[in-house]
Design an enzyme around this catalytic site. Sequence first.
Site, PDB file in Angstrom:
ATOM      1  N   SER A  42      -7.160   1.186  -0.020  1.00 14.51           N
ATOM      2  CA  SER A  42      -5.844   1.075   0.920  1.00 14.51           C
ATOM      3  C   SER A  42      -5.033   1.157   0.165  1.00 14.51           C
ATOM      4  O   SER A  42      -3.652   0.484   0.639  1.00 14.51           O
ATOM      5  CB  SER A  42      -6.265   0.464   2.364  1.00 14.51           C
ATOM      6  OG  SER A  42      -5.465  -0.241   1.393  1.00 14.51           O
ATOM      7  N   HIS A 155     -12.907  -0.997   3.992  1.00 12.36           N
ATOM      8  CA  HIS A 155     -13.121  -2.469   3.054  1.00 12.36           C
ATOM      9  C   HIS A 155     -14.734  -2.690   3.426  1.00 12.36           C
ATOM     10  O   HIS A 155     -16.077  -2.816   3.101  1.00 12.36           O
ATOM     11  CB  HIS A 155     -12.932  -3.308   3.085  1.00 12.36           C
ATOM     12  CG  HIS A 155     -10.912  -3.560   2.659  1.00 12.36           C
ATOM     13  ND1 HIS A 155     -10.113  -4.551   2.360  1.00 12.36           N
ATOM     14  CD2 HIS A 155     -10.767  -2.560   2.000  1.00 12.36           C
ATOM     15  CE1 HIS A 155      -8.992  -4.287   1.166  1.00 12.36           C
ATOM     16  NE2 HIS A 155      -9.813  -3.194   1.286  1.00 12.36           N
ATOM     17  N   GLU A 164      -8.622  -6.165   7.700  1.00 13.95           N
ATOM     18  CA  GLU A 164      -8.843  -7.520   7.864  1.00 13.95           C
ATOM     19  C   GLU A 164      -8.480  -8.078   8.736  1.00 13.95           C
ATOM     20  O   GLU A 164      -7.424  -8.361   9.772  1.00 13.95           O
ATOM     21  CB  GLU A 164      -8.051  -7.991   6.666  1.00 13.95           C
ATOM     22  CG  GLU A 164      -7.961  -7.408   5.539  1.00 13.95           C
ATOM     23  CD  GLU A 164      -7.221  -6.976   4.029  1.00 13.95           C
ATOM     24  OE1 GLU A 164      -5.956  -8.136   4.114  1.00 13.95           O
ATOM     25  OE2 GLU A 164      -7.286  -6.157   3.449  1.00 13.95           O
ATOM     26  N   GLU A 205     -14.235  -7.787   0.548  1.00 10.80           N
ATOM     27  CA  GLU A 205     -13.503  -8.177   0.155  1.00 10.80           C
ATOM     28  C   GLU A 205     -14.478 -10.161   0.714  1.00 10.80           C
ATOM     29  O   GLU A 205     -13.599 -11.181   0.712  1.00 10.80           O
ATOM     30  CB  GLU A 205     -11.754  -8.958   0.367  1.00 10.80           C
ATOM     31  CG  GLU A 205     -11.291  -7.811  -0.066  1.00 10.80           C
ATOM     32  CD  GLU A 205     -10.158  -7.701   0.804  1.00 10.80           C
ATOM     33  OE1 GLU A 205      -9.435  -8.640   1.772  1.00 10.80           O
ATOM     34  OE2 GLU A 205      -8.785  -6.982   0.682  1.00 10.80           O
ATOM     35  N   ASP A 242      -4.585  -7.384   9.333  1.00  8.35           N
ATOM     36  CA  ASP A 242      -3.782  -6.317   8.586  1.00  8.35           C
ATOM     37  C   ASP A 242      -4.586  -5.176   9.187  1.00  8.35           C
ATOM     38  O   ASP A 242      -5.458  -4.656   8.441  1.00  8.35           O
ATOM     39  CB  ASP A 242      -4.482  -6.223   6.491  1.00  8.35           C
ATOM     40  CG  ASP A 242      -3.518  -5.257   6.119  1.00  8.35           C
ATOM     41  OD1 ASP A 242      -2.465  -4.517   6.531  1.00  8.35           O
ATOM     42  OD2 ASP A 242      -3.862  -5.860   4.751  1.00  8.35           O
ATOM     43  N   GLU A 285      -0.586  -7.763   9.281  1.00  5.43           N
ATOM     44  CA  GLU A 285       0.144  -6.863   7.884  1.00  5.43           C
ATOM     45  C   GLU A 285       0.296  -5.392   8.416  1.00  5.43           C
ATOM     46  O   GLU A 285      -0.829  -5.387   8.907  1.00  5.43           O
ATOM     47  CB  GLU A 285      -0.227  -7.908   7.051  1.00  5.43           C
ATOM     48  CG  GLU A 285      -0.655  -6.573   5.791  1.00  5.43           C
ATOM     49  CD  GLU A 285      -1.241  -6.815   4.978  1.00  5.43           C
ATOM     50  OE1 GLU A 285      -1.833  -8.077   4.424  1.00  5.43           O
ATOM     51  OE2 GLU A 285      -1.540  -5.834   3.690  1.00  5.43           O
ATOM     52  N   ASP A 312       3.157  -4.332   3.685  1.00  6.53           N
ATOM     53  CA  ASP A 312       2.034  -3.650   2.085  1.00  6.53           C
ATOM     54  C   ASP A 312       2.711  -2.375   1.870  1.00  6.53           C
ATOM     55  O   ASP A 312       3.493  -2.486   0.888  1.00  6.53           O
ATOM     56  CB  ASP A 312       0.556  -4.677   2.606  1.00  6.53           C
ATOM     57  CG  ASP A 312       0.256  -4.166   1.886  1.00  6.53           C
ATOM     58  OD1 ASP A 312       0.840  -3.876   0.435  1.00  6.53           O
ATOM     59  OD2 ASP A 312      -1.083  -3.870   1.922  1.00  6.53           O
ATOM     60  N   LYS A 337       1.824  -7.837  -4.274  1.00  5.29           N
ATOM     61  CA  LYS A 337       0.681  -7.638  -5.237  1.00  5.29           C
ATOM     62  C   LYS A 337       1.310  -6.992  -6.533  1.00  5.29           C
ATOM     63  O   LYS A 337       1.792  -5.482  -6.634  1.00  5.29           O
ATOM     64  CB  LYS A 337       0.369  -6.469  -4.540  1.00  5.29           C
ATOM     65  CG  LYS A 337      -0.258  -6.678  -3.506  1.00  5.29           C
ATOM     66  CD  LYS A 337      -0.808  -5.496  -2.458  1.00  5.29           C
ATOM     67  CE  LYS A 337      -2.226  -5.504  -1.416  1.00  5.29           C
ATOM     68  NZ  LYS A 337      -2.425  -4.365  -0.464  1.00  5.29           N
ATOM     69  N   HIS A 365      -4.151 -10.807  -3.078  1.00  7.54           N
ATOM     70  CA  HIS A 365      -5.216 -10.332  -4.118  1.00  7.54           C
ATOM     71  C   HIS A 365      -5.268  -8.593  -3.969  1.00  7.54           C
ATOM     72  O   HIS A 365      -4.549  -7.896  -3.474  1.00  7.54           O
ATOM     73  CB  HIS A 365      -6.489 -10.704  -3.769  1.00  7.54           C
ATOM     74  CG  HIS A 365      -7.172 -10.064  -2.361  1.00  7.54           C
ATOM     75  ND1 HIS A 365      -8.397 -10.329  -2.424  1.00  7.54           N
ATOM     76  CD2 HIS A 365      -6.330 -10.306  -0.880  1.00  7.54           C
ATOM     77  CE1 HIS A 365      -8.211 -10.199  -1.199  1.00  7.54           C
ATOM     78  NE2 HIS A 365      -7.695  -9.877  -1.045  1.00  7.54           N
ATOM     79  N   LYS A 388      -3.074 -14.287   0.469  1.00  8.80           N
ATOM     80  CA  LYS A 388      -4.286 -13.870   0.975  1.00  8.80           C
ATOM     81  C   LYS A 388      -5.086 -13.250  -0.317  1.00  8.80           C
ATOM     82  O   LYS A 388      -4.545 -12.727  -0.910  1.00  8.80           O
ATOM     83  CB  LYS A 388      -4.391 -13.504   2.237  1.00  8.80           C
ATOM     84  CG  LYS A 388      -3.465 -11.295   1.319  1.00  8.80           C
ATOM     85  CD  LYS A 388      -3.743 -10.075   2.767  1.00  8.80           C
ATOM     86  CE  LYS A 388      -3.633  -8.624   2.562  1.00  8.80           C
ATOM     87  NZ  LYS A 388      -4.233  -8.541   3.029  1.00  8.80           N
TER      88      LYS A 388
HETATM   89  P1  PGA Z   1      -6.314  -2.774  -0.781  1.00  8.85           P
HETATM   90  O1  PGA Z   1      -6.358  -4.147   0.322  1.00  8.85           O
HETATM   91  O2  PGA Z   1      -6.663  -3.684  -1.993  1.00  8.85           O
HETATM   92  O3  PGA Z   1      -7.115  -1.783  -1.095  1.00  8.85           O
HETATM   93  O4  PGA Z   1      -4.888  -1.981  -0.920  1.00  8.85           O
HETATM   94  C1  PGA Z   1      -5.470  -5.358   0.653  1.00  8.85           C
HETATM   95  C2  PGA Z   1      -4.554  -4.655   1.309  1.00  8.85           C
HETATM   96  O5  PGA Z   1      -4.013  -3.656   2.470  1.00  8.85           O
HETATM   97  O6  PGA Z   1      -3.870  -5.637   1.321  1.00  8.85           O
HETATM   98 ZN    ZN Z   2      -2.408  -4.479   3.604  1.00  8.10          ZN
END
Ligand code: PGA
Ligand code: ZN
Length: 420
Positions: A42, A155, A164, A205, A242, A285, A312, A337, A365, A388
């Site tokens: 995503s 996911h 999430e 995940e 999230d 998030e 994010d 990230k 991650h 996370k």
């Molecule tokens: P992604 O998901 O690594 O698929 O972007 C993690 C997130 O959205 O925080």
């Molecule tokens: Zn996210």
Amino acid sequence: MTAIVNLNAREILDSRGNPTVEVAVTTQSHFTATASVPSGASTGSFEACELRDNDKSRFCGKGVLKAVQNIKTKIAPQLLGMDVCEQEAIDALLLSLDGTENKSNLGANATLAVSIACARAAAQATGLSLYRYLGGSSAKVLPVPFLNIMNGGQHADNGLDIQEFMIVPHGAKSFKEALQMGVEVYHALKKQLTTSRYRTAVGDEGGFAPDLSNHKECLDLILAAVEVAGYKPRTEISLALDVAATELYSESKYHLKGEKRTLSSDEMVSYLGELVNQYPIISIEDGLSENDWQGFKKLTKELGEKVQIIGDDLFVTNTKRLIQGVQKKVANSILIKPNQIGTVSETIKCILQAHRSGYKTMISHRSGETEDTFIADLAVAFSSGQIKTGAPARTDRAAKYNQLLRIEEELGKLACFGSF
Ligand code: PGA
Ligand code: ZN
């Protein structure tokens, strides 16, 4: 001065079975350090470019041989002979060799793998643990883990719109205890799902991905698991979401297919407020889309006093976007990230800017991961206080938690546990 004497790169696999980049840096002190980079599903549209071959004859077009080639032919000749401990100079060179705003020339997967491998090689050459090399003597705060135990959205292939559902064992006295609490809840949840005849297959995940079509049913199951495991919701273990709402947004509406609802931005803010009133949720998030700054501002105004509002896709670890957010009073925290921006130095700059602005940071991650544990050291190095990295299951996720156990042990009495 510890010179780089060799730089090699190769295509390896990530946890979803897709190719990714690995780099090996050798220094004159004969140490070789490797690093590999993760990949999102995503992804935010403002992230740095992940260079893929788009050659449909191999790996469905997802090969990374171009990025590997860029490392071997364009980066390596320039980097050889440089001092591996000059991280900022190395990263500045990567930026100038790329020459674009979003690393579309060399690929952020190429630049980040080189950047992390150099940091790791430098730590080895100086005889320091990576978190200490990066963060100095103030690096001693172990992050509170946000464990993603139910997966939805991009996911998993179930009906959950929210991506999430995380548990946050902030009532623990140490990281080790927090992880144990998380694991106990994870297993209690598995038992409960089995008893209720839900499937216990996991998502990308490592969290469970049962066919629940309703967020409240999911949150109720998690809370029940917290209690079965012997913990008190809110005082010992809280919840975090999230939403990854960019994925739900089109034509100015949020399409919650599982919930069978289509919401305007204002309605989405009210819906999240409703969840916060009913459940011990302490962090949300991407509650709104990366382009819905107005909605994000409203969410921050309405819930920001009592809930952590994280950007994010909104900020993509980009200092410029973060500064815009701070000026507009949008969100109060940022997800970090490293592969959204593409070098270690830029990642650190963004973390420090967030802390200076009074924003919290959560190191993260990606849904496609490798065995690389860099983010664990990064979280401790800069006292982020939060990480996370998925469920406490599957080696790609557990590897980061395990590295934090090692760091906590090494710090001994010096270690502090992040507060929430
Ligand atoms: P992604 O998901 O690594 O698929 O972007 C993690 C997130 O959205 O925080
Ligand atoms: Zn996210």
